[in-house]
Design a protein around this motif. Structure first.
Motif, PDB file in Angstrom:
ATOM      1  N   SER A   1      32.638   2.270  25.309  1.00  0.00           N
ATOM      2  CA  SER A   1      32.505   3.512  24.580  1.00  0.00           C
ATOM      3  C   SER A   1      33.897   3.979  24.176  1.00  0.00           C
TER       4      SER A   1
ATOM      5  N   TYR B   1      28.104  -3.223  22.955  1.00  0.00           N
ATOM      6  CA  TYR B   1      27.403  -3.729  24.130  1.00  0.00           C
ATOM      7  C   TYR B   1      27.365  -5.262  24.133  1.00  0.00           C
TER       8      TYR B   1
ATOM      9  N   GLN C   1      20.261   1.087  18.801  1.00  0.00           N
ATOM     10  CA  GLN C   1      21.264   0.040  18.854  1.00  0.00           C
ATOM     11  C   GLN C   1      20.993  -0.994  17.773  1.00  0.00           C
TER      12      GLN C   1
ATOM     13  N   TYR D   1      24.797  -8.139  25.877  1.00  0.00           N
ATOM     14  CA  TYR D   1      23.564  -8.426  26.606  1.00  0.00           C
ATOM     15  C   TYR D   1      23.443  -9.932  26.792  1.00  0.00           C
TER      16      TYR D   1
ATOM     17  N   LEU E   1      23.840 -11.545  23.231  1.00  0.00           N
ATOM     18  CA  LEU E   1      23.663 -10.600  22.138  1.00  0.00           C
ATOM     19  C   LEU E   1      24.709  -9.506  22.205  1.00  0.00           C
TER      20      LEU E   1
ATOM     21  N   GLY F   1      18.202 -11.370  17.176  1.00  0.00           N
ATOM     22  CA  GLY F   1      18.433 -10.157  17.942  1.00  0.00           C
ATOM     23  C   GLY F   1      17.337  -9.138  17.702  1.00  0.00           C
ATOM     24  N   PRO F   2      17.106  -8.233  18.657  1.00  0.00           N
ATOM     25  CA  PRO F   2      16.120  -7.174  18.460  1.00  0.00           C
ATOM     26  C   PRO F   2      16.491  -6.274  17.290  1.00  0.00           C
TER      27      PRO F   2
ATOM     28  N   TYR G   1      11.652  -1.785  19.877  1.00  0.00           N
ATOM     29  CA  TYR G   1      12.339  -2.793  19.080  1.00  0.00           C
ATOM     30  C   TYR G   1      11.393  -3.945  18.790  1.00  0.00           C
TER      31      TYR G   1
ATOM     32  N   VAL H   1      29.145  -2.220  28.571  1.00  0.00           N
ATOM     33  CA  VAL H   1      29.160  -1.228  27.511  1.00  0.00           C
ATOM     34  C   VAL H   1      30.584  -0.734  27.330  1.00  0.00           C
TER      35      VAL H   1
ATOM     36  N   PHE I   1      15.786  -2.386  15.803  1.00  0.00           N
ATOM     37  CA  PHE I   1      15.313  -1.051  16.152  1.00  0.00           C
ATOM     38  C   PHE I   1      14.177  -0.617  15.233  1.00  0.00           C
TER      39      PHE I   1
ATOM     40  N   LEU J   1      20.099   1.269  27.801  1.00  0.00           N
ATOM     41  CA  LEU J   1      18.672   1.020  27.648  1.00  0.00           C
ATOM     42  C   LEU J   1      18.230  -0.013  28.673  1.00  0.00           C
TER      43      LEU J   1
ATOM     44  N   GLN K   1      12.758   3.925  23.210  1.00  0.00           N
ATOM     45  CA  GLN K   1      12.886   3.236  21.926  1.00  0.00           C
ATOM     46  C   GLN K   1      11.987   2.005  21.902  1.00  0.00           C
TER      47      GLN K   1
ATOM     48  N   ALA L   1      30.254   2.744  20.198  1.00  0.00           N
ATOM     49  CA  ALA L   1      29.723   2.134  21.424  1.00  0.00           C
ATOM     50  C   ALA L   1      29.329   0.705  21.090  1.00  0.00           C
TER      51      ALA L   1
ATOM     52  N   TYR M   1      23.350   7.297  30.105  1.00  0.00           N
ATOM     53  CA  TYR M   1      24.148   7.415  28.885  1.00  0.00           C
ATOM     54  C   TYR M   1      24.456   6.050  28.306  1.00  0.00           C
ATOM     55  N   ASN M   2      24.087   5.874  27.040  1.00  0.00           N
ATOM     56  CA  ASN M   2      24.359   4.619  26.328  1.00  0.00           C
ATOM     57  C   ASN M   2      23.714   3.411  27.007  1.00  0.00           C
TER      58      ASN M   2
ATOM     59  N   LEU N   1      21.419  -5.912  30.070  1.00  0.00           N
ATOM     60  CA  LEU N   1      22.725  -5.333  29.775  1.00  0.00           C
ATOM     61  C   LEU N   1      23.787  -5.920  30.684  1.00  0.00           C
TER      62      LEU N   1
END
Lengths: 111, 115
Positions: free
Chosen positions: B50, B33, B104, B35, B90, A43-44, A36, B48, A46, A99, A34, B31, A96-97, B45
């Protein structure tokens, strides 16, 4: 360990030109990658997602490529504008989930 | 509603204080998160969630304690922090689904200063 490299120096280009940003990764094979955009103190946001079985993805003036052999993604902004000035973050998936963000490349588009 | 909100925007706390950061989204994302981002560095990160369950803890010190009371809310409880914990925190959320990764959506962040 997983490593992501983006151009650490700022990229300065003239308005109207195409900006090309590079993201290289090593020691793993992400299923997704991805991009960003991040403005200072925010914040970033997408921009684009590309999967490992896709070579290229486009959205308006943005184009991203994903070369799993070279372990590289290129991000292009065509007809760049001063409003495109920001830091661009590459984020290959790390599970999974999850980045993993690269350090980012700061783009400055000059009128 | 397509945004993630975070409160407070700024927080200054002493090393003996207890405070909490709050994050909220109403996009139906399952989900969420946390950061941490230091100046001129990428987001790192921390946690997380879920479907309201903690799924990833990136070996974060116990002075940071996350909580997900429901599918729309995410908290980060802070206690006995160190000055090096000063950073932009974040929150982000992403849609549910069978695929491994979705984009995200990030909040504006909370700028934390530990004195």
């Amino acid at each position: 360990s997983q490593k992501i490299e983006q151009n650490s120096e700022a990229l300065n280009i003239q308005e109207g030109k195409t900006a090309t940003l590079t993201c290289n990764y090593t020691n793993y094979s992400p299923a997704y990658l991805q991009w960003y955009r991040q403005d200072p103190g925010r914040g970033p946001v997408f921009l684009l997602l590309i999967r490992e079985n896709e070579k290229e993805k486009r959205k308006e003036r943005l184009k991203v490529t994903f070369d799993t052999t070279l372990k590289q993604s290129l991000f292009h902004i065509t007809a760049s504008q001063p409003a495109d000035s920001a830091t661009y973050l590459c984020a290959p998936s790390g599970g999974y989930n999850k980045l993993i963000f690269g350090a980012g490349t700061r783009l400055a588009v000059h009128p | 509603d397509t945004e993630v909100t975070q409160t407070p925007k700024h927080l200054v706390m002493g090393m003996t204080n207890k405070k909490s950061l709050k994050c909220e989204q109403h996009m139906g994302h399952r989900a969420m998160y946390w950061y941490k981002q230091k100046a001129k560095k990428p987001p790192e990160l921390m946690f997380v969630y879920s479907y309201e369950k903690l799924s990833i803890n990136e070996s974060v010190p116990s002075r940071f304690s996350p909580e997900c009371p429901n599918s729309s809310l995410l908290n980060l409880h802070l206690h006995a922090l160190q000055p090096e914990d000063s950073a932009l925190y974040l929150c982000a959320s992403s849609p549910p689904g069978r695929a491994r990764n979705y984009e995200q959506y990030f909040g504006p962040g909370t700028r934390l200063t530990v004195t």
